[in-house]
Design a protein around this motif. Structure first.
Motif, PDB file in Angstrom:
ATOM      1  N   GLU A 192       0.816  -1.214   0.000  1.00 20.64           N
ATOM      2  CA  GLU A 192       0.000   0.000   0.000  1.00 20.64           C
ATOM      3  C   GLU A 192       0.849   1.263   0.000  1.00 20.64           C
ATOM      4  O   GLU A 192       0.342   2.366   0.121  1.00 20.64           O
ATOM      5  CB  GLU A 192      -0.974  -0.021   1.185  1.00 20.64           C
ATOM      6  CG  GLU A 192      -2.014  -1.092   0.965  1.00 20.64           C
ATOM      7  CD  GLU A 192      -3.006  -1.199   2.086  1.00 20.64           C
ATOM      8  OE1 GLU A 192      -3.182  -0.210   2.802  1.00 20.64           O
ATOM      9  OE2 GLU A 192      -3.597  -2.275   2.233  1.00 20.64           O
ATOM     10  N   MET A 193       2.152   1.083  -0.129  1.00 25.09           N
ATOM     11  CA  MET A 193       3.037   2.247  -0.223  1.00 25.09           C
ATOM     12  C   MET A 193       3.446   2.442  -1.679  1.00 25.09           C
ATOM     13  O   MET A 193       3.365   1.522  -2.491  1.00 25.09           O
ATOM     14  CB  MET A 193       4.287   2.012   0.607  1.00 25.09           C
ATOM     15  CG  MET A 193       4.045   2.006   2.089  1.00 25.09           C
ATOM     16  SD  MET A 193       5.644   1.867   2.902  1.00 25.09           S
ATOM     17  CE  MET A 193       5.155   2.088   4.590  1.00 25.09           C
ATOM     18  N   ILE A 235       1.371   3.028  -6.485  1.00 26.89           N
ATOM     19  CA  ILE A 235       1.265   2.123  -5.335  1.00 26.89           C
ATOM     20  C   ILE A 235       1.852   0.761  -5.722  1.00 26.89           C
ATOM     21  O   ILE A 235       1.525   0.214  -6.784  1.00 26.89           O
ATOM     22  CB  ILE A 235      -0.225   1.966  -4.929  1.00 26.89           C
ATOM     23  CG1 ILE A 235      -0.820   3.318  -4.540  1.00 26.89           C
ATOM     24  CG2 ILE A 235      -0.394   0.958  -3.805  1.00 26.89           C
ATOM     25  CD1 ILE A 235      -0.249   3.932  -3.296  1.00 26.89           C
ATOM     26  N   GLY A 271       1.408  -2.240  -4.906  1.00 26.76           N
ATOM     27  CA  GLY A 271       0.498  -3.352  -5.165  1.00 26.76           C
ATOM     28  C   GLY A 271      -0.061  -3.356  -6.580  1.00 26.76           C
ATOM     29  O   GLY A 271      -0.599  -4.363  -7.028  1.00 26.76           O
ATOM     30  N   THR A 272       0.059  -2.230  -7.295  1.00 26.86           N
ATOM     31  CA  THR A 272      -0.507  -2.152  -8.637  1.00 26.86           C
ATOM     32  C   THR A 272       0.525  -2.477  -9.719  1.00 26.86           C
ATOM     33  O   THR A 272       0.211  -2.442 -10.897  1.00 26.86           O
ATOM     34  CB  THR A 272      -1.065  -0.742  -8.926  1.00 26.86           C
ATOM     35  OG1 THR A 272       0.026   0.189  -8.929  1.00 26.86           O
ATOM     36  CG2 THR A 272      -2.073  -0.316  -7.874  1.00 26.86           C
TER      37      THR A 272
END
Lengths: 309, 234
Positions: free
Chosen positions: B90-91, B131, B133-134
């Motif tokens: 999430e960073m 981000i 996670g993407t």
């Protein structure tokens, strides 16, 4: 439209937002602890009760205004929270027990001890801090002479809300702009990876519990000019913090802020349109609705949007 | 540089590593190969301090590290790129990189290290505000490596860097690992992709059921009959 109805609606909305800002502060502390430690701190409201007694005695004995007391009580609660983590929760986290959630049960016990200690020490009398500005208010017509409707803004509510906003902004800055804050977020997202990157996870747990306690401690100081204080008040706020944490999404700070404001507005609306007694019912309806229709909380909606899915 | 001496490791009551010893010399690429469940990741986690050996010792540059807290190893110059990347999802990309340089000298060199990583992985520079996670799988692996590089390590441990990546990306990642090694960083590599691992390594250990059953120069192991039939499928 009937201007009286508009007035009532806007007044209710304002009251809800002001209350929601304070709720957010309570929820933030719980959600941070949840994110980093993976436990629900069911003594959260009782921590606030302790902070409120501190603010109460500072006011009664030393005549320190509750808003100034924030600067004493929040640091004191920081150390109190760290002590709870270090000497009570940590030893239990290390033990393998029959009950997987025994730390959560421990927090229930801590809450009971705190509220009963408060009863023994301070009796169960209702107490308040009679500040001079308790019933002062600002009026819309003072600012805008020809306003077609009239709205009032209670001075202590507005000041408490502004304090909550500033504290939330400071917390946001800490979590997103400092290495320690980022380390706390990293620990919440992946504890092992944080360890591998050199984050002292045990220290982050201590800090987080301290931070959570000091946030709810600040909230206590902001609530004392507004509410009566009595030893059993904690349970209600534990419940509120829990609802906000679930509504916001476990561990999500943005979720807790939105969740707190939503809950505040929802409670205020049910109180105005259904009657005061219905506010707790509204709280539970929103809780059940969040669990059924939005199991990941507001955070899951935010995440989906960010991922473009 | 790294010396593992006779370690036993348990998960609860179950022993998964039996008397394993090996060494990694400075500037080498050493690989531990073996089937899924042989205990390769367990060994890396034990070196990193996430697990504790019940017997045996681990030395890094002569210092016993098997009792040190896991977060302190990065200060010694030993960093672990964990299996499945383990990013802070999430960073942002940039925040993830910063998390690799939290302490000491690495923190002072943070901006310079970031430029170095962006030079190695231009894709990460383009996506620095995204981000983590993407990111795609390959980009995530790059970021995991970049995050570890931010600590200015003397030695890097890679756990299954090729896991779940398309063949072209696997080749790219292995190229990067070779390049990192050529620039002076010692590498310990754990891989199921035995062919690739042996092609970049100087020496290799074969792990079966938690025991080292074979060791030797990588070139020699490629020609070993057992390795050929069990791992290379020829």
């Amino acid at each position: 439209m009937d201007p009286v109805k508009v007035e009532v609606f806007l007044q209710t909305l304002i009251a809800g937002i002001l209350l929601g800002g304070l709720y957010a502060l309570i929820g933030l502390g719980m959600t941070l602890i949840m994110g980093v430690m993976r436990i629900i701190n069911l003594a959260h409201g009782e921590l606030m009760m302790v902070a409120m007694y501190m603010a109460y005695w500072l006011f009664t004995l030393l005549h320190i205004d509750p808003y100034l007391a924030v600067f004493i009580v929040a640091p004191a609660m920081f150390f109190f929270g760290m002590a709870i983590q270090r000497f009570l929760i940590n030893p239990v986290l290390r033990v393998e027990a029959i009950l997987p959630e025994n730390q959560v049960i421990l927090t229930v016990g801590i809450g009971m001890v705190l509220s009963n200690l408060a009863t023994i020490m301070f009796t169960s009398d209702y107490r308040s801090t009679p500040v001079e500005y308790a019933s002062d208010a600002w009026y819309l017509s003072d600012l805008w002479r020809s306003s077609p409707i009239e709205l009032s803004f209670s001075v202590p509510w507005v000041v408490s809300f502004l304090f909550a906003v500033v504290i939330t902004a400071l917390l946001w800055y800490f979590l997103t702009r400092t290495d320690t804050g980022k380390s706390i977020r990293a620990t919440a997202q992946d504890r092992d990876a944080a360890l591998l990157m050199g984050v002292n996870v045990e220290r982050m747990k201590l800090l987080t519990f301290g931070l959570g306690a000091s946030l709810v401690g600040a909230a206590g100081c902001l609530f004392i000019p507004l509410y009566y204080l009595y030893p059993a008040l904690g349970g209600r706020f534990t419940l509120i913090a829990f609802v906000i944490t679930i509504l916001g999404g476990l561990g999500s700070t943005v979720g807790a802020i939105i969740g707190g404001v939503l809950l505040g507005v929802f409670e205020s609306m049910t109180a105005t349109y259904l009657g005061m007694g219905w506010a707790p019912v509204g709280r539970f309806i929103i809780f059940v609705a969040a669990l059924v229709f939005l199991p990941g909380g507001i955070a899951s909606v935010l995440r989906r949007r960010r991922l473009g899915g | 540089m790294l010396e593992v001496k006779g370690i036993d490791v348990f998960y609860g009551d179950v022993q998964v590593i039996w008397d394993v010893s090996f060494r990694v010399e400075e500037a080498e690429v050493v690989t531990i190969i073996g089937a899924n469940g042989a205990g390769k990741s367990t060994i890396l986690k034990t070196i990193s301090g996430l697990l504790r050996p019940s017997r045996g010792e681990i030395f890094f540059n002569g210092e016993a590290i098997h009792r040190l807290p896991p977060y302190s190893l990065i200060d010694l110059g030993l960093v672990h790129v964990p299996e499945a990347r383990r990013l802070f999802v999430e960073m942002t990309v940039e925040e993830n990189l910063e998390m690799g340089a939290l302490r000491g000298e690495a923190k002072r060199q943070r901006e310079r290290s970031k430029e170095m990583v962006f030079e190695l992985f231009p894709r990460l520079k383009e996506r620095r505000r995204q981000i983590a996670g993407t990111l795609s799988g390959g980009e995530q692996q790059m970021l995991a490596i970049g995050r570890a590089l931010m600590s200015r390590p003397k030695m890097m441990m890679f756990d299954e860097p090729s896991l779940g990546l398309a063949p072209i990306l696997v080749a790219e990642i292995f190229n990067i690992i070779e390049r990192i090694n050529q620039e002076g960083t010692t590498v310990l590599l754990v891989e199921q992709n035995v062919k690739m691992a042996l092609s970049v390594a100087n020496r290799a250990y074969v792990l079966e059921n938690g025991r080292v059953v074979l060791e030797g120069p990588a070139q020699q192991l490629i020609d070993n009959e057992h390795v050929k039939t069990a791992y290379l499928g020829v």
